[in-house]
Design a protein around this motif. Sequence first.
Motif, PDB file in Angstrom:
ATOM      1  N   GLU A  66     -12.677   5.104   1.178  1.00 48.13           N
ATOM      2  CA  GLU A  66     -13.377   3.814   1.272  1.00 48.13           C
ATOM      3  C   GLU A  66     -12.788   2.806   0.293  1.00 48.13           C
ATOM      4  OE1 GLU A  66     -15.724   7.052   2.861  1.00 48.13           O
ATOM      5  OE2 GLU A  66     -14.939   6.783   0.821  1.00 48.13           O
ATOM      6  N   GLU A 109      -9.550   1.122   1.416  1.00 45.86           N
ATOM      7  CA  GLU A 109      -9.778   0.029   2.366  1.00 45.86           C
ATOM      8  C   GLU A 109     -10.141  -1.259   1.632  1.00 45.86           C
ATOM      9  OE1 GLU A 109     -12.778   1.494   4.976  1.00 45.86           O
ATOM     10  OE2 GLU A 109     -11.461   2.980   5.931  1.00 45.86           O
ATOM     11  N   ALA A 165      -6.987  -2.699  -0.138  1.00 50.19           N
ATOM     12  CA  ALA A 165      -6.039  -3.303   0.804  1.00 50.19           C
ATOM     13  C   ALA A 165      -6.390  -4.757   1.091  1.00 50.19           C
ATOM     14  CB  ALA A 165      -6.005  -2.493   2.100  1.00 50.19           C
ATOM     15  N   THR A 166      -7.690  -5.092   1.080  1.00 48.67           N
ATOM     16  CA  THR A 166      -8.081  -6.493   1.299  1.00 48.67           C
ATOM     17  C   THR A 166      -7.742  -7.353   0.087  1.00 48.67           C
ATOM     18  OG1 THR A 166     -10.348  -6.247   0.426  1.00 48.67           O
ATOM     19  CG2 THR A 166     -10.002  -5.716   2.746  1.00 48.67           C
ATOM     20  N   ARG A 209      -2.967   6.911  -0.369  1.00 47.04           N
ATOM     21  CA  ARG A 209      -3.674   5.765   0.224  1.00 47.04           C
ATOM     22  C   ARG A 209      -3.961   4.693  -0.816  1.00 47.04           C
ATOM     23  NH1 ARG A 209      -8.146   7.300   4.787  1.00 47.04           N
ATOM     24  NH2 ARG A 209      -7.028   8.986   5.836  1.00 47.04           N
ATOM     25  N   ALA A 253      -2.361   0.957  -1.004  1.00 47.81           N
ATOM     26  CA  ALA A 253      -3.283  -0.184  -0.964  1.00 47.81           C
ATOM     27  C   ALA A 253      -3.061  -1.137  -2.133  1.00 47.81           C
ATOM     28  CB  ALA A 253      -4.728   0.305  -0.966  1.00 47.81           C
TER      29      ALA A 253
END
Length: 601
Positions: A213, A216, A219-220, A260, A264
């Motif tokens: 989570e 994610e 990454a933004t 990940r 990110a």
Amino acid sequence: MTRAEFKRLAARKILLDGAFGTEAAKAGMPEGVCPEKWALENPGKTAEILRSYAQAGSDILYAPTFGANSVKLGEYHLAERTAEINASLVKLAKAAAPGVFVFGDLSSTGRFVAPFGDLDCEDAVAIYREQTRALLSGGADGIVIETMMDLQEARAALIGARENPGDFPVVVTMTFETSGKTLTGCDPVASLVALQALGADAFGCNCSGGPVEMAELLATLKPFAAIPLVAKPNAGIPRLQNGETVFPLGPVPFAECAQRLFDAGAALFGGCCGTTPEHIAALKNALEKFGAPFRNPAPVQGVVSGCGAFRVLASDAPFAVIGERINPTGKKALQAELREGRTDLVFDFALQQTRAGAALLDVNMGMAGIDEKAMMLTALKRILKASPLPLSIDSTDPETVEAALRFYPGRALFNSISAEKSRLEKILPVAAKYGAMPILLPLTDEGIPAGGAERIAVAETLLAEAAQYGYSEKDVAVDALVMTISSDEKAAQAALDVISWAKRRKINSVCGLSNVSFGMPARQTVNRTFLGMAAGCGLNMAIANPLFPDIMETALAADALAGKDARQKNFIAHFAAPETNGKPAAAEAAISPEKKVYRAV
């Protein structure tokens, strides 16, 4: 550790520690006690937890001072021991792991900060300033502000920390709900943009679910990050098992998510709830195969509203109309209200301009016969409850500027900084201190340069001055200083020359639109036509009255023609709305709900 040393370390990756609270519970800390008091009264167990994280490979340990601000300690009748507890816990941590950096840990007071809460903003700053001073006196190498759920409280903590002497790094991490926002509704990107502008040396997330989570979320943030990103996730999403909270990810699956997090954009890695020294050791092994973390050379810039929404301001971004109405100049009714200390019209103007489609609201309280600083703060409190839009703080008084930017719970546009010596010396440092995005006004002590070339030369000087305070060319706006064509037929062209130059340099440009038509008949026709010409030359912001539909419609059409409106969705949405009683949709939107109900009845 200096800020430069921290930056160099982050360029190679930093390994943080894991959870202290869950490890302390395993070591015998009972429920309901003050964790910081328990840590001091059990130095052997505290030292062993910290030492185990150092042995696992942590570059930075967090001193166990998470809840050691005076408000939280006050719940255990320990507020008077704030300085002692913080300094002692840092010393304990440093003794437990010689050679490892120790950062003092700040977190929430448990109260919401004004303007949306009951804790005064200056009181919050003082609380964190006091705790930081104690942590530094104990030998902390830096400060981390973590598990923040409110941008305004995170700002207060960062300001308070920075108001202590020393060149130490400050890391800020916030906690985001499953919605992807903080508890108070703040967007992650908005939080990053506001806090990196305010002087955070790294920003990211802690808690906020497990590593998947968190990747994610990071990454933004990646396209907007000018500073290293932090990932300190839980050991998965917790669940209840036999009446106990269990974190499902063991050390190996936790570390398998490192790729990940790295992809990110993370540069600092650690663990939050449920993670152990074994998690950190596994994470260290996983990170060794990765190279240097990603660093964005040109992050996207913009402003952040008081409710935590982000607005991109860039030469290639959609046109931004900055509502000009909240300004007493030429408004007798508003002047009379302000002299009486009332802000009803300020509230109304904020609502009207928001409904009419403004992107930002300019706020100016400069007039004779009132306390501008006090009135600015009063007005901001009303406006922040009336509109979700970012604000442009408009003042020439240094005290008013500092008070407004210090209080504003986001990242403001600041209008403006000229090349006049007093403005450069007194106001540019204040704008930079609070991370505001400045409008650079090519005005000198000798007055307004007549031609475009002369204004560009002054703008170049202002850009160089701003660069000394850390501003990039994309993080400012240049005012084209449009003057009235009624007294100089070349006035419009001089402004267009500045706008064209700014477009070539990919710098934001702005102008006070109504100036061009002063003294002319059919002023709105002149304004609308000049706006179209200026937008064609690259103008991307204008201070104007959004209640004039033709201004808003020209801006929408300019975006559609320039390819700044994807699939022309904004233009189509506006003109697809039916006219009501012969009034265009923009004018209709400016009508208050009360008047709409009255008319319907």
